[in-house]
Design an enzyme around this catalytic site. Structure first.
Site, PDB file in Angstrom:
ATOM      1  N   TRP A 171     -29.913   1.220   6.848  1.00  0.00           N
ATOM      2  CA  TRP A 171     -30.736   0.670   5.778  1.00  0.00           C
ATOM      3  C   TRP A 171     -30.221  -0.637   5.203  1.00  0.00           C
ATOM      4  O   TRP A 171     -30.947  -1.330   4.487  1.00  0.00           O
ATOM      5  CB  TRP A 171     -30.896   1.706   4.664  1.00  0.00           C
ATOM      6  CG  TRP A 171     -32.099   2.559   4.863  1.00  0.00           C
ATOM      7  CD1 TRP A 171     -32.380   3.311   5.971  1.00  0.00           C
ATOM      8  CD2 TRP A 171     -33.188   2.745   3.944  1.00  0.00           C
ATOM      9  NE1 TRP A 171     -33.580   3.959   5.777  1.00  0.00           N
ATOM     10  CE2 TRP A 171     -34.088   3.642   4.554  1.00  0.00           C
ATOM     11  CE3 TRP A 171     -33.474   2.259   2.673  1.00  0.00           C
ATOM     12  CZ2 TRP A 171     -35.267   4.048   3.940  1.00  0.00           C
ATOM     13  CZ3 TRP A 171     -34.640   2.671   2.057  1.00  0.00           C
ATOM     14  CH2 TRP A 171     -35.532   3.550   2.687  1.00  0.00           C
TER      15      TRP A 171
ATOM     16  N   TYR B 249     -28.486   0.877  13.792  1.00  0.00           N
ATOM     17  CA  TYR B 249     -29.462   1.483  12.881  1.00  0.00           C
ATOM     18  C   TYR B 249     -28.887   1.613  11.470  1.00  0.00           C
ATOM     19  O   TYR B 249     -27.712   1.908  11.299  1.00  0.00           O
ATOM     20  CB  TYR B 249     -29.864   2.885  13.383  1.00  0.00           C
ATOM     21  CG  TYR B 249     -30.818   3.528  12.423  1.00  0.00           C
ATOM     22  CD1 TYR B 249     -32.152   3.147  12.411  1.00  0.00           C
ATOM     23  CD2 TYR B 249     -30.373   4.452  11.471  1.00  0.00           C
ATOM     24  CE1 TYR B 249     -33.038   3.688  11.493  1.00  0.00           C
ATOM     25  CE2 TYR B 249     -31.251   4.990  10.551  1.00  0.00           C
ATOM     26  CZ  TYR B 249     -32.579   4.610  10.560  1.00  0.00           C
ATOM     27  OH  TYR B 249     -33.452   5.128   9.643  1.00  0.00           O
TER      28      TYR B 249
END
Ligand SMILES: Nc1nc2c(c(=O)[nH]1)N[C@H]1C(S)=C(S)[C@@H](COP(=O)(O)OP(=O)(O)OC[C@H]3O[C@@H](n4cnc5c(=O)[nH]c(N)nc54)[C@H](O)[C@@H]3O)O[C@H]1N2
Ligand SMILES: Nc1nc2c(c(=O)[nH]1)N[C@H]1C(S)=C(S)[C@@H](COP(=O)(O)OP(=O)(O)OC[C@H]3O[C@@H](n4cnc5c(=O)[nH]c(N)nc54)[C@H](O)[C@@H]3O)O[C@H]1N2
Ligand SMILES: [Mo]
Length: 776
Positions: free
Chosen positions: A116, A114
């Site tokens: 960005w 996980y």
């Protein structure tokens, strides 16, 4: 800021910039000519594109290299790395994946990864990793996001979808013309509007806020921080106790109902199950009426204020905005459900400027008005493995192989993890209770990461593969949330021996004999062209005209025309609920959800309810009397570029700033600039004090993002010298339904740090052993 048309272009989650380059080095990034409000966050990367924090070669942890997988896992983050050649590193990764695959099966590879990463459409680290792992037979994935996991699980039961409504929040154009009251739980902090996931060509959140205020809209900021709404909009600040929004909304709902202000026609026509919720509101079963008086005692807001707001929002055109942060707390499913419920009682859903919105607080694009370009992505191929975890259950996964867990109505089992592979995220930034994660992190045999800088993830990996930054590769900025499409230039040469994630995986795939499967014989340039051409065809089918690929690369960017009609969330549903039903069992808004009720969860019944959070100011806690709000940082994106000059310029005595109310500071004899120790049962860290009336009494605020810096890396629970709030936050799921993270439910104490302030080492690279003839 000069616009410098003609200079090379780059995009990231914080905007689009032109680069000033001298002698092969980036000197400055200037917001490009189409952005009226460029974010200064971009400057954070300029001084760290080279230097000691940059990873120049593949690295392997000493014991792992010398003794193999699983050797001295407790020395991750402690012992030196040995620099190796790419050939050696690729071989080590390929062999290890093959070993685990054969001995334990692919579910033992955790590739959730996980995070960005960065913004270009092709060089998206997770997509690259996931495709690669799918080519080797699959991996255990993660589901949902840290941003709003509880809503991702819950809202589909109420509205039929979450994402569909997230991307179609009523636009600022509709708000400016129609809204009278904008009530925002969690404010609309413009610090967050600097960011737009996937990139943006222009920032408009601040401008729209100011224009909204000028058009006469009354703003009500319900938040522990006054600064969550800029002074220019002259909003009213209501400092409710953190994590009590559901109770406050129940108090509003009760007042609206008892004063006869409820829109029963709307409830009858568009919603399901109000009759099952009403007894709860009126206290028919538990003997507790959820009245303004009841809510007042929980939220610490006066009864008269609650009644005043209830009357106001039901008589005027009102937009109820709930920040994503409301989901990142214990029982984070409830505030969004209750906001939809409240908006239903007022009956303005689907009308211009009315209803509810998910997170005008969160990013630039929410409230935007744009046509969605049906862009293609780098195909990830099929994952043959069914195992997954709810995203924030990473420590549970590693600590409890074989254990059952509940999630959204079903029961699942955690697999046994042998390899963790991370590319484009930083668990030592995003996860809660880092000391627990550190224990869990010792479990797998092997941890591999692709990173460009020596952050905690890289330092705590066994094999680190150095990747490029977006400035070192070409790409395409294209997202369904922004009208601009930008051709990103390769502005400088890759640092050291760093490679693009695609190259890294293609080379490992080659060692494993599956290169063709991964690359399909296409180069990086071929793939970018393929993605664009796919998009071109899809756009044509949707009657959107975009330039041909070659033309696009030549002209560098284009913008799709904004639609002239303002976006109004759920307009079609309101106009004709029979023709445009919601994707719920009843086709209506489910105030009561039989599906959720049938899950029989003790922590999430069939309609919205108030639950006491595990930690909050309403439960007297003499040891830890302060509520910590660890919100998004204004000067960076999460942990990205915390090591850059820009983020560093905000630190106090090199520590992360902690904002505190003067009354709480006085009680502890604190002055501006003091270094303090923040602590609770889970951990401790240092911070620099900033005293301000902008923070309500009883609350302290420290943004996320400071790189974790344990005083003694080999000691479990060691104090973080820098100020990473996640050493303090609890690691627990929101409920059995969403299992989301609950960072915002956290109590702590602080005290002046009287010892000598230790030297900061967060930005020091690890010890690296070079020129080892055997390994190169
Ligand atoms: N206490 C607390 N914790 C929180 C939150 C909170 O409110 N409070 N918020 C949560 C939320 S909403 C989120 S979204 C998460 C964010 O958590 P993350 O998304 O994990 O945080 P980032 O720092 O953005 O991590 C991205 C990583 O990708 C790396 N990277 C960048 N570009 C590339 C690339 O091209 N290739 C590769 N391989 N790597 C690259 C960066 O160096 C960085 O280490 O944090 C969560 N954690
Ligand atoms: N500059 C910058 N912008 C960002 C990011 C970043 O790292 N940097 N991260 C992006 C990401 S990944 C995300 S998910 C979004 C997140 O968007 P949000 O979740 O909206 O962002 P936060 O800043 O965590 O929270 C907004 C405000 O909610 C308030 N708040 C916290 N708890 C409560 C509560 O219980 N009740 C009420 N009423 N208010 C509360 C806090 O004061 C906080 O400032 O931001 C995005 N924008
Ligand atoms: Mo997020």
């Amino acid at each position: 800021m000069t616009k410098d048309k003609g200079l090379p272009l780059t995009s990231n989650h914080w905007g689009t910039y032109r680069a000033k380059v001298k002698n092969g080095k980036v000197e400055e990034l200037v917001g490009w000519e189409h952005d009226k409000d460029p974010s200064p966050i971009a400057q954070g990367i300029v001084d760290v594109l080279d230097g000691p924090t940059r990873i120049d070669k593949p690295m392997v942890r000493k014991s792992w290299l010398e003794r193999g997988p699983g050797a001295n896992n407790n020395l991750r983050g402690v012992e030196p790395f040995i620099a190796v050649s790419w050939d050696k590193a690729e071989e080590l990764v390929a062999n290890e994946i093959n070993r685990v695959k054969e001995k334990h099966g692919n579910s033992s590879i955790f590739g959730g990864s996980y995070g960005w990463a960065s913004a270009g459409r092709f060089h998206h680290a997770q997509s690259q990793l996931h495709r690669f792992l799918n080519c080797v037979g699959g991996y255990t994935r993660s589901k949902f996001t840290y941003s709003f996991a509880a809503a991702e699980a819950m809202v589909p039961h109420i509205l039929g979808s979450y994402r569909a409504y997230l991307d179609t929040c009523t636009s600022w154009e509709s708000i400016k013309k129609n809204t009278e009251i904008f009530i925002c739980f969690g404010g609309v902090p413009i610090k967050n509007g600097q960011i737009s996931q996937g990139g943006t060509g222009h920032h408009y959140q601040k401008e729209n806020l100011i224009e909204s205020a000028k058009s006469g809209i009354e703003f009500i900021n319900i938040s522990p921080l006054k600064s969550d709404l800029i002074n220019e909009v002259n909003g009213e600040w209501i400092a409710a106790r953190p994590n009590t929004d559901t109770a406050l909304m129940l108090g509003l709902a009760h007042t609206i109902y008892s004063e006869g202000l409820c829109d029963t026609d709307f409830l009858n026509k568009y919603t399901e199950g109000f009759d099952k919720f009403l007894p709860y509101l009126l206290g028919k079963n538990d003997g507790i009426e959820k009245s303004a008086e009841w809510a007042s005692a929980i939220c610490n807001i006066s009864v008269s204020k609650i009644k005043e707001i209830a009357t106001k929002i039901s008589k005027k055109r009102s937009m109820i905005s709930v920040s994503w942060s409301l989901t990142r707390q214990d029982h984070g499913e409830q505030p969004f459900w209750m906001a939809i419920m409240l908006a239903s009682m007022i009956g303005q859903i689907g009308l211009p400027g009315g209803g509810f919105g998910f997170g005008y607080s969160a990013t630039n694009f929410i409230g935007g008005q744009f046509k969605v370009l049906p862009g293609a992505a780098f195909p990830q191929a099929e994952n043959e493995i069914e195992n997954f975890i709810p995203v924030a259950r990473i420590s549970d996964l590693l600590l409890n192989p074989g254990k059952k867990f509940d999630f959204n109505g079903k029961s699942y089992v955690y697999p046994d993890t042998k390899i963790v592979y991370w590319a484009g995220g930083n668990p030592f930034h995003h996860h809660q209770d880092l000391n627990r994660l550190i224990k869990a992190w010792e479990k797998p045999d092997t941890i591999i990461s692709n990173e460009w800088c020596w952050n905690t993830l890289a330092k705590r990996s066994d094999i680190v593969l150095p990747c490029t930054t977006p400035l070192e590769r070409t790409d395409i900025m294209m997202t369904p949330r922004d009208p601009f499409v930008v051709s990103m230039d390769k502005i400088i040469e890759p640092y050291g021996q760093s490679k693009n994630d695609f190259e890294i995986f293609a080379n490992i795939a080659k060692k494993m004999g599956i290169e063709e499967k991964f690359t399909e014989g296409k180069s990086q340039d071929d793939w970018q062209e393929w993605i664009y051409k796919q998009t071109f065809d899809r756009a044509a089918a949707a009657n959107i005209e975009i330039p041909k690929y070659e033309k696009f690369r030549e002209q560098k960017w284009f913008k799709i025309n904004d639609p002239t009609e303002p976006t109004i969330m759920l307009k079609d549903f309101r106009e004709d609920p029979k023709k445009n039903p919601l994707d719920t069992p009843s086709g209506k808004i489910e105030i009561f959800s039989k599906t959720v009720a049938d899950f029989n969860y003790d922590d999430c019944p069939g309609h919205p309810v108030w639950f006491e959070p595990c930690e909050w100011l309403g439960k007297v806690n003499k040891k830890y009397p302060l509520h910590l709000i660890s919100n998004q940082p204004k000067n960076k994106l999460h942990s990205q570029m915390d090591h850059g000059k820009y983020s560093k310029s905000f630190k106090i005595n090199e520590r992360e700033p902690l904002e505190i109310n003067p009354l709480d500071a006085n009680k502890r004899n604190l002055k501006n600039g003091d270094v303090v120790r923040m602590f609770n049962e889970r951990g401790s860290c240092l911070a620099g004090i900033k005293i301000t009336d902008d923070v309500m009494q009883g609350v302290v605020q420290m943004s996320t993002g400071a790189w974790y810096d344990p005083e003694n890396p080999s000691q479990y629970g060691s104090m973080c010298k820098h100020g990473n709030p996640n050493v303090l936050t609890p690691d627990k799921g929101t409920s059995k339904l969403g299992q989301g993270p609950i960072a915002h439910s956290c109590l702590i104490e602080i005290e002046k740090y009287n010892d000598k302030v230790p030297k900061l080492t967060a930005f020091d690279p690890p010890t690296i052993i070079r020129s080892n003839a055997k390994t190169n």
